[in-house]
Motif scaffolding. Structure first.
Motif, PDB file in Angstrom:
ATOM      1  N   UNK A  46       0.807  -1.223   0.000  1.00 45.11           N
ATOM      2  CA  UNK A  46       0.000   0.000   0.000  1.00 45.11           C
ATOM      3  C   UNK A  46       0.840   1.273   0.000  1.00 45.11           C
ATOM      4  N   UNK A  47       2.055   1.181   0.518  1.00 46.44           N
ATOM      5  CA  UNK A  47       2.944   2.356   0.599  1.00 46.44           C
ATOM      6  C   UNK A  47       4.323   1.978   0.066  1.00 46.44           C
ATOM      7  N   UNK A  48       4.425   1.802  -1.261  1.00 45.23           N
ATOM      8  CA  UNK A  48       5.703   1.375  -1.829  1.00 45.23           C
ATOM      9  C   UNK A  48       6.817   2.405  -1.610  1.00 45.23           C
ATOM     10  N   UNK A  49       6.448   3.644  -1.328  1.00 36.42           N
ATOM     11  CA  UNK A  49       7.438   4.677  -1.042  1.00 36.42           C
ATOM     12  C   UNK A  49       7.934   4.640   0.394  1.00 36.42           C
ATOM     13  N   UNK A  50       7.502   3.633   1.141  1.00 36.39           N
ATOM     14  CA  UNK A  50       7.983   3.455   2.506  1.00 36.39           C
ATOM     15  C   UNK A  50       7.359   4.423   3.497  1.00 36.39           C
ATOM     16  N   UNK A  51       8.073   4.612   4.576  1.00 33.65           N
ATOM     17  CA  UNK A  51       7.567   5.443   5.665  1.00 33.65           C
ATOM     18  C   UNK A  51       7.403   6.901   5.242  1.00 33.65           C
ATOM     19  N   UNK A  52       8.221   7.361   4.310  1.00 38.12           N
ATOM     20  CA  UNK A  52       8.063   8.749   3.864  1.00 38.12           C
ATOM     21  C   UNK A  52       6.714   8.939   3.167  1.00 38.12           C
ATOM     22  N   UNK A  53       6.292   7.963   2.356  1.00 32.36           N
ATOM     23  CA  UNK A  53       4.987   8.043   1.711  1.00 32.36           C
ATOM     24  C   UNK A  53       3.873   7.945   2.746  1.00 32.36           C
ATOM     25  N   UNK A  54       4.004   7.031   3.687  1.00 30.47           N
ATOM     26  CA  UNK A  54       3.001   6.886   4.747  1.00 30.47           C
ATOM     27  C   UNK A  54       2.876   8.180   5.542  1.00 30.47           C
ATOM     28  N   UNK A  55       3.994   8.797   5.905  1.00 25.55           N
ATOM     29  CA  UNK A  55       3.964  10.047   6.678  1.00 25.55           C
ATOM     30  C   UNK A  55       3.309  11.169   5.879  1.00 25.55           C
ATOM     31  N   UNK A  56       3.629  11.251   4.597  1.00 31.69           N
ATOM     32  CA  UNK A  56       3.040  12.288   3.754  1.00 31.69           C
ATOM     33  C   UNK A  56       1.523  12.105   3.651  1.00 31.69           C
ATOM     34  N   UNK A  57       1.081  10.887   3.357  1.00 31.39           N
ATOM     35  CA  UNK A  57      -0.348  10.645   3.176  1.00 31.39           C
ATOM     36  C   UNK A  57      -1.124  10.745   4.490  1.00 31.39           C
ATOM     37  N   UNK A  58      -0.539  10.293   5.589  1.00 29.90           N
ATOM     38  CA  UNK A  58      -1.213  10.406   6.886  1.00 29.90           C
ATOM     39  C   UNK A  58      -1.342  11.874   7.298  1.00 29.90           C
ATOM     40  N   UNK A  59      -0.333  12.665   7.004  1.00 36.18           N
ATOM     41  CA  UNK A  59      -0.380  14.097   7.310  1.00 36.18           C
ATOM     42  C   UNK A  59      -1.429  14.787   6.447  1.00 36.18           C
ATOM     43  N   UNK A  60      -1.503  14.403   5.195  1.00 36.05           N
ATOM     44  CA  UNK A  60      -2.531  14.942   4.305  1.00 36.05           C
ATOM     45  C   UNK A  60      -3.925  14.613   4.833  1.00 36.05           C
ATOM     46  N   UNK A  61      -4.128  13.373   5.262  1.00 32.60           N
ATOM     47  CA  UNK A  61      -5.409  12.956   5.833  1.00 32.60           C
ATOM     48  C   UNK A  61      -5.739  13.767   7.083  1.00 32.60           C
ATOM     49  N   UNK A  62      -4.790  13.873   7.998  1.00 36.94           N
ATOM     50  CA  UNK A  62      -5.017  14.625   9.243  1.00 36.94           C
ATOM     51  C   UNK A  62      -5.326  16.094   8.948  1.00 36.94           C
ATOM     52  N   UNK A  63      -4.588  16.679   8.025  1.00 36.21           N
ATOM     53  CA  UNK A  63      -4.823  18.078   7.663  1.00 36.21           C
ATOM     54  C   UNK A  63      -6.196  18.290   7.065  1.00 36.21           C
ATOM     55  N   UNK A  64      -6.617  17.355   6.231  1.00 33.90           N
ATOM     56  CA  UNK A  64      -7.946  17.468   5.608  1.00 33.90           C
ATOM     57  C   UNK A  64      -9.055  17.288   6.639  1.00 33.90           C
ATOM     58  N   UNK A  65      -8.871  16.343   7.558  1.00 32.09           N
ATOM     59  CA  UNK A  65      -9.894  16.130   8.589  1.00 32.09           C
ATOM     60  C   UNK A  65     -10.069  17.383   9.446  1.00 32.09           C
ATOM     61  N   UNK A  66      -8.968  17.974   9.875  1.00 34.30           N
ATOM     62  CA  UNK A  66      -9.059  19.197  10.669  1.00 34.30           C
ATOM     63  C   UNK A  66      -9.616  20.331   9.817  1.00 34.30           C
ATOM     64  N   UNK A  67      -9.201  20.396   8.568  1.00 33.95           N
ATOM     65  CA  UNK A  67      -9.723  21.420   7.668  1.00 33.95           C
ATOM     66  C   UNK A  67     -11.229  21.325   7.502  1.00 33.95           C
TER      67      UNK A  67
END
Length: 193
Positions: A46-67
């Motif tokens: 699901x995250x072939x880019x590793x932890x950097x991809x997971x961190x980016x997408x999780x941050x995007x999700x968190x930012x959108x939820x708060x937004x």
């Protein structure tokens, strides 16, 4: 954060929760797999880019939820009440987690190492929150520059107060900062009423 949906969704939601509790640097893939109850080999699928991809997408999700929460509150309750809602949300999270939790977007902003993309997404989330608040302040009569300044100060004050509250293991700083930000917003709006 709810952990339903696809395996990928559960991993993202788990990463957001873990980043909020531990920070990006201290969260491992194993932690995310355990929290999300995902199959062991699925994370790289699901995250072939590793932890950097997971961190980016999780941050995007968190930012959108708060937004989304900010946008809904601005529309229904106005800027002062929106800031109260943000403070109340983080106050509950701090108390419910025995001061382990904080803002997952801030966690990404503070991440070290190779998390440039997550930091960039965090910066964009903060900017979006500020822009939404500034737009509502402007709609209510504040000049654009003043609205932007008030919005930036409000978000920066609350985010800083969350860190202070976490470090002090006491919500006093968050409560005080929230009260003053709301007073400041109300006073700025009263000047143009």
């Amino acid at each position: 954060m709810k952990h339903s949906g696809t395996t990928r969704d559960r991993m993202l939601a788990s990463a957001v929760t873990l980043f909020r509790e531990r920070g990006v640097d201290a969260t491992s893939f194993a932690d995310v797999i355990t929290r999300s109850q995902a199959p062991r080999g699925s994370i790289y699928h699901h995250f072939p880019g590793g932890k950097t991809q997971l961190a980016e997408e999780a941050t995007l999700l968190a930012g959108r939820l708060m937004g989304s929460m900010i946008a809904a509150n601005l529309e229904e309750r106005g800027p002062g009440e929106t800031l109260k809602a943000i403070v109340d949300l983080f106050r509950r999270q701090l108390l419910d987690s025995d001061f382990d939790a904080s803002c997952p977007v801030a966690a990404a902003a503070l991440a070290g190492g190779d998390f440039d993309a997550a930091r960039t997404v965090a910066g964009a989330a903060f900017t979006a929150w500020e822009s939404d608040i500034a737009a509502e302040l402007e709609r209510r009569g504040l000049a654009p520059d003043r609205a932007e300044s008030v919005a930036t100060t409000a978000i920066a004050t609350v985010e800083g107060a969350i860190m202070v509250a976490k470090a002090q293991r006491d919500v006093r700083a968050l409560d005080r900062a929230g009260t003053e930000v709301v007073r400041w917003i109300d006073a700025a709006l009263a000047e143009v009423a």
